[in-house]
Motif scaffolding. Structure first.
Motif, PDB file in Angstrom:
ATOM      1  N   ASP A 207    -117.033 -97.974 -40.813  1.00 16.75           N
ATOM      2  CA  ASP A 207    -117.291 -96.550 -40.543  1.00 16.75           C
ATOM      3  C   ASP A 207    -118.368 -96.409 -39.469  1.00 16.75           C
ATOM      4  OD1 ASP A 207    -115.427 -95.531 -42.295  1.00 16.75           O
ATOM      5  OD2 ASP A 207    -116.840 -95.222 -43.939  1.00 16.75           O
ATOM      6  N   THR A 208    -119.392 -97.239 -39.543  1.00 17.46           N
ATOM      7  CA  THR A 208    -120.482 -97.129 -38.555  1.00 17.46           C
ATOM      8  C   THR A 208    -119.951 -97.377 -37.150  1.00 17.46           C
ATOM      9  OG1 THR A 208    -122.076 -97.880 -40.201  1.00 17.46           O
ATOM     10  CG2 THR A 208    -122.754 -98.063 -37.893  1.00 17.46           C
ATOM     11  N   GLN A 209    -119.112 -98.389 -37.004  1.00 16.99           N
ATOM     12  CA  GLN A 209    -118.552 -98.677 -35.666  1.00 16.99           C
ATOM     13  C   GLN A 209    -117.664 -97.527 -35.188  1.00 16.99           C
ATOM     14  OE1 GLN A 209    -117.005-102.563 -37.011  1.00 16.99           O
ATOM     15  NE2 GLN A 209    -117.804-103.390 -35.080  1.00 16.99           N
ATOM     16  N   ILE A 210    -116.844 -97.025 -36.100  1.00 18.80           N
ATOM     17  CA  ILE A 210    -115.924 -95.928 -35.726  1.00 18.80           C
ATOM     18  C   ILE A 210    -116.719 -94.691 -35.317  1.00 18.80           C
ATOM     19  CG2 ILE A 210    -114.245 -94.277 -36.672  1.00 18.80           C
ATOM     20  CD1 ILE A 210    -113.167 -96.602 -38.424  1.00 18.80           C
ATOM     21  N   ILE A 211    -117.703 -94.333 -36.131  1.00 14.44           N
ATOM     22  CA  ILE A 211    -118.490 -93.121 -35.840  1.00 14.44           C
ATOM     23  C   ILE A 211    -119.237 -93.288 -34.512  1.00 14.44           C
ATOM     24  CG2 ILE A 211    -120.460 -91.718 -36.592  1.00 14.44           C
ATOM     25  CD1 ILE A 211    -119.566 -92.412 -39.517  1.00 14.44           C
ATOM     26  N   THR A 212    -119.825 -94.459 -34.318  1.00 16.47           N
ATOM     27  CA  THR A 212    -120.604 -94.691 -33.094  1.00 16.47           C
ATOM     28  C   THR A 212    -119.729 -94.496 -31.863  1.00 16.47           C
ATOM     29  OG1 THR A 212    -121.984 -96.251 -34.277  1.00 16.47           O
ATOM     30  CG2 THR A 212    -122.071 -96.367 -31.886  1.00 16.47           C
ATOM     31  N   ARG A 213    -118.515 -95.037 -31.907  1.00 20.21           N
ATOM     32  CA  ARG A 213    -117.628 -94.924 -30.750  1.00 20.21           C
ATOM     33  C   ARG A 213    -117.208 -93.461 -30.519  1.00 20.21           C
ATOM     34  NH1 ARG A 213    -114.521 -98.458 -27.524  1.00 20.21           N
ATOM     35  NH2 ARG A 213    -115.930-100.074 -28.258  1.00 20.21           N
ATOM     36  N   CYS A 214    -116.854 -92.778 -31.604  1.00 21.18           N
ATOM     37  CA  CYS A 214    -116.396 -91.386 -31.458  1.00 21.18           C
ATOM     38  C   CYS A 214    -117.524 -90.491 -30.950  1.00 21.18           C
ATOM     39  CB  CYS A 214    -115.874 -90.845 -32.787  1.00 21.18           C
ATOM     40  SG  CYS A 214    -114.393 -91.673 -33.346  1.00 21.18           S
ATOM     41  N   VAL A 215    -118.720 -90.697 -31.492  1.00 21.69           N
ATOM     42  CA  VAL A 215    -119.861 -89.893 -31.070  1.00 21.69           C
ATOM     43  C   VAL A 215    -120.170 -90.144 -29.586  1.00 21.69           C
ATOM     44  CG1 VAL A 215    -122.366 -89.679 -31.364  1.00 21.69           C
ATOM     45  CG2 VAL A 215    -120.878 -89.639 -33.362  1.00 21.69           C
ATOM     46  N   SER A 216    -120.029 -91.389 -29.161  1.00 22.43           N
ATOM     47  CA  SER A 216    -120.266 -91.697 -27.732  1.00 22.43           C
ATOM     48  C   SER A 216    -119.267 -90.937 -26.868  1.00 22.43           C
ATOM     49  CB  SER A 216    -120.083 -93.187 -27.433  1.00 22.43           C
ATOM     50  OG  SER A 216    -120.904 -93.928 -28.239  1.00 22.43           O
ATOM     51  N   ILE A 217    -118.001 -90.958 -27.272  1.00 22.41           N
ATOM     52  CA  ILE A 217    -116.983 -90.264 -26.482  1.00 22.41           C
ATOM     53  C   ILE A 217    -117.282 -88.764 -26.459  1.00 22.41           C
ATOM     54  CG2 ILE A 217    -114.533 -89.658 -26.318  1.00 22.41           C
ATOM     55  CD1 ILE A 217    -113.928 -92.378 -27.693  1.00 22.41           C
ATOM     56  N   LYS A 218    -117.524 -88.200 -27.643  1.00 20.13           N
ATOM     57  CA  LYS A 218    -117.739 -86.739 -27.659  1.00 20.13           C
ATOM     58  C   LYS A 218    -118.986 -86.371 -26.874  1.00 20.13           C
ATOM     59  CE  LYS A 218    -117.624 -82.361 -29.813  1.00 20.13           C
ATOM     60  NZ  LYS A 218    -117.351 -81.476 -30.912  1.00 20.13           N
ATOM     61  N   SER A 219    -120.055 -87.160 -26.997  1.00 18.81           N
ATOM     62  CA  SER A 219    -121.282 -86.765 -26.284  1.00 18.81           C
ATOM     63  C   SER A 219    -121.109 -86.879 -24.777  1.00 18.81           C
ATOM     64  CB  SER A 219    -122.506 -87.510 -26.788  1.00 18.81           C
ATOM     65  OG  SER A 219    -122.256 -88.862 -26.825  1.00 18.81           O
ATOM     66  N   GLN A 220    -120.307 -87.832 -24.318  1.00 21.22           N
ATOM     67  CA  GLN A 220    -120.043 -87.912 -22.868  1.00 21.22           C
ATOM     68  C   GLN A 220    -119.280 -86.683 -22.380  1.00 21.22           C
ATOM     69  OE1 GLN A 220    -117.867 -91.524 -22.135  1.00 21.22           O
ATOM     70  NE2 GLN A 220    -119.601 -92.779 -22.778  1.00 21.22           N
ATOM     71  N   VAL A 221    -118.249 -86.346 -23.135  1.00 18.45           N
ATOM     72  CA  VAL A 221    -117.415 -85.198 -22.738  1.00 18.45           C
ATOM     73  C   VAL A 221    -118.250 -83.915 -22.742  1.00 18.45           C
ATOM     74  CG1 VAL A 221    -115.432 -83.775 -23.422  1.00 18.45           C
ATOM     75  CG2 VAL A 221    -115.265 -86.265 -23.534  1.00 18.45           C
ATOM     76  N   VAL A 222    -119.064 -83.754 -23.790  1.00 20.88           N
ATOM     77  CA  VAL A 222    -119.873 -82.548 -23.932  1.00 20.88           C
ATOM     78  C   VAL A 222    -120.955 -82.469 -22.846  1.00 20.88           C
ATOM     79  CG1 VAL A 222    -121.646 -81.563 -25.431  1.00 20.88           C
ATOM     80  CG2 VAL A 222    -119.433 -82.195 -26.382  1.00 20.88           C
ATOM     81  N   ALA A 223    -121.530 -83.606 -22.501  1.00 20.20           N
ATOM     82  CA  ALA A 223    -122.567 -83.601 -21.451  1.00 20.20           C
ATOM     83  C   ALA A 223    -121.959 -83.185 -20.109  1.00 20.20           C
ATOM     84  CB  ALA A 223    -123.219 -84.966 -21.355  1.00 20.20           C
ATOM     85  N   GLU A 224    -120.700 -83.568 -19.897  1.00 20.85           N
ATOM     86  CA  GLU A 224    -120.020 -83.192 -18.655  1.00 20.85           C
ATOM     87  C   GLU A 224    -119.640 -81.717 -18.634  1.00 20.85           C
ATOM     88  OE1 GLU A 224    -116.507 -85.494 -17.314  1.00 20.85           O
ATOM     89  OE2 GLU A 224    -117.513 -87.191 -18.272  1.00 20.85           O
ATOM     90  N   ASP A 225    -119.406 -81.144 -19.805  1.00 20.70           N
ATOM     91  CA  ASP A 225    -118.854 -79.791 -19.872  1.00 20.70           C
ATOM     92  C   ASP A 225    -119.394 -79.082 -21.112  1.00 20.70           C
ATOM     93  OD1 ASP A 225    -117.269 -77.514 -19.611  1.00 20.70           O
ATOM     94  OD2 ASP A 225    -115.505 -78.459 -20.507  1.00 20.70           O
TER      95      ASP A 225
END
Ligand SMILES: NC(=O)c1ccc[n+]([C@@H]2O[C@H](COP(=O)([O-])OP(=O)(O)OC[C@H]3O[C@@H](n4cnc5c(N)ncnc54)[C@H](O)[C@@H]3O)[C@@H](O)[C@H]2O)c1
Ligand SMILES: [Zn+2]
Length: 346
Positions: A207-225
């Motif tokens: 779960d930690t690995q999955i959450i870390t990856r998803c949070v990284s993706i969402k935070s990149q997308v959100v920082a861009e837009d």
């Protein structure tokens, strides 16, 4: 501990570690200058994790007011909102005092909207305890309450000061609630991350690995837009049809299940997409999610037409022609029919 920085207008960090709940005060004191805290949680989460968080905060010298809402979407309303901000006022909360949101997306959205508007904005910290809240609602700064006229109609973009994720809290989730969050996780794999998708197929990540990856993706997308005018639309993969399924079912089908169906239909409608659609359906089923519904093309089309994501006569939909390469496509609304017909007919 995993630390992810979110580069929005207010920069903040997301910390992910098993057992983090016991160190909430230490983490908060690094970013808050508060004397008083409002700990907002719900009636399911309070008996599980309320005490450990409250103890950590009071032991560190914070004056904590606990506010417990009944569990469930119905609590995300204006009455709760007004009661919470009135409580802040009665207790004399100042602009440096803060709200701590301990719970799923309902608690997080409500707490965030209270924080965004009380005294024109006070700090808040998100401690998400559902998979959906960890990978989706706690990241990105969308806060809201529902109105009788519709969901999330009263809200604000307002970033938290800190997000603390303790993946051990997911162990007590009802399997259906866990599966709901998994739909969003699978979405991230489809739109952005073949490695995540393959790991899900093979059940090899924690779960930690999955959450870390998803949070990284969402935070990149959100920082861009940050304000949802561009690439953030990518996160809506499966959601146009998903929202239509939710509506047609009068919200009997959960959000995660509806998004799973929406993604499956979109993948089936893709030119030469049969292989990826088969892989997607297998993963969805594997994690307890549906891939089909009983509604007709016409019923879904009518429901989608009324969706708030429709802008004038153009609809932004997300397609995934190749695994990991989600793309925003603008189509005339009527063309959604073609996707529905193709996606549902297979
Ligand atoms: N802000 C955003 O960007 C965003 C994104 C997606 C969804 N949302 C919102 O999030 C909400 C849905 O969030 P959700 O799915 O987390 O629902 P939720 O907050 O209602 O939680 C689901 C259920 O799980 C229980 N629960 C929470 N943590 C638990 C735990 N660790 N162990 C046992 N039970 C636990 C809750 O009490 C509730 O009964 C919706 O209101 C939706 O609009 C917001
Ligand atoms: Zn969603």
């Amino acid at each position: 501990m995993e630390r992810i920085k979110v580069g929005t207008s207010r920069t903040y960090e997301i910390h992910i570690e098993e057992g983090l709940l016991g160190r909430v005060a230490e983490e908060c004191s690094a970013v808050l200058k508060s004397e008083k805290l409002l700990l907002l949680t719900d009636s399911n989460v309070k008996p599980l994790y309320g005490d450990v968080v409250c103890r950590s905060l009071t032991d560190a010298g914070y004056r904590v007011t606990e506010y417990v809402i009944p569990a469930g979407e119905d609590s995300k309303n204006t009455e709760q909102y007004l009661n919470i901000v009135s409580t802040l006022a009665k207790e004399g909360f100042s602009r440096s005092d803060a709200i701590i949101a301990l719970g799923g997306g309902v608690v997080g959205d409500l707490a965030g909207f209270c924080a965004s508007s009380y005294l024109r904005g006070i700090p808040f910290v998100q401690i998400p305890t559902t998979l959906l809240a960890c990978v989706d609602s706690s990241v990105g700064g969308k806060t809201a309450v529902n109105l009788p006229e519709g969901k999330n109609l009263l809200g604000a973009f307002y970033q938290p000061s800190l997000v603390l994720i303790d993946p051990l809290t997911l162990k007590t989730l009802n399997p259906a609630v866990y599966a709901d969050g998994m739909a969003e996780v699978i979405k991230y794999g489809m739109i952005r991350d073949p490695e995540l998708f393959t790991a899900l197929e093979n059940h090899v990540w924690t779960d930690t690995q999955i959450i870390t990856r998803c949070v990284s993706i969402k935070s990149q997308v959100v920082a861009e837009d940050e304000f949802d005018n561009g690439c953030r639309l990518l996160l809506n993969y499966g959601h146009t049809i998903g929202h239509a399924v939710e509506k047609c079912s009068r919200f009997e089908v959960s959000h995660g299940s509806a998004v799973a169906i929406g993604m499956s239909v979109m993948a089936r409608a893709e030119e030469d997409g049969a292989d990826l659609a088969d892989r997607l359906d297998a993963v969805l089923k594997d994690y307890g999610l549906p891939t089909a519904c009983k509604f007709s093309t016409e019923e879904l089309y009518r429901a989608a037409m009324a969706d708030k994501k429709r802008r004038n006569q153009t609809l932004h939909i997300i397609t995934v022609p190749t695994l990991g390469q989600g793309t925003v496509v603008s189509i005339p609304v009527e063309e959604l029919n073609t996707y529905l017909r193709k996606g549902l007919s297979v």
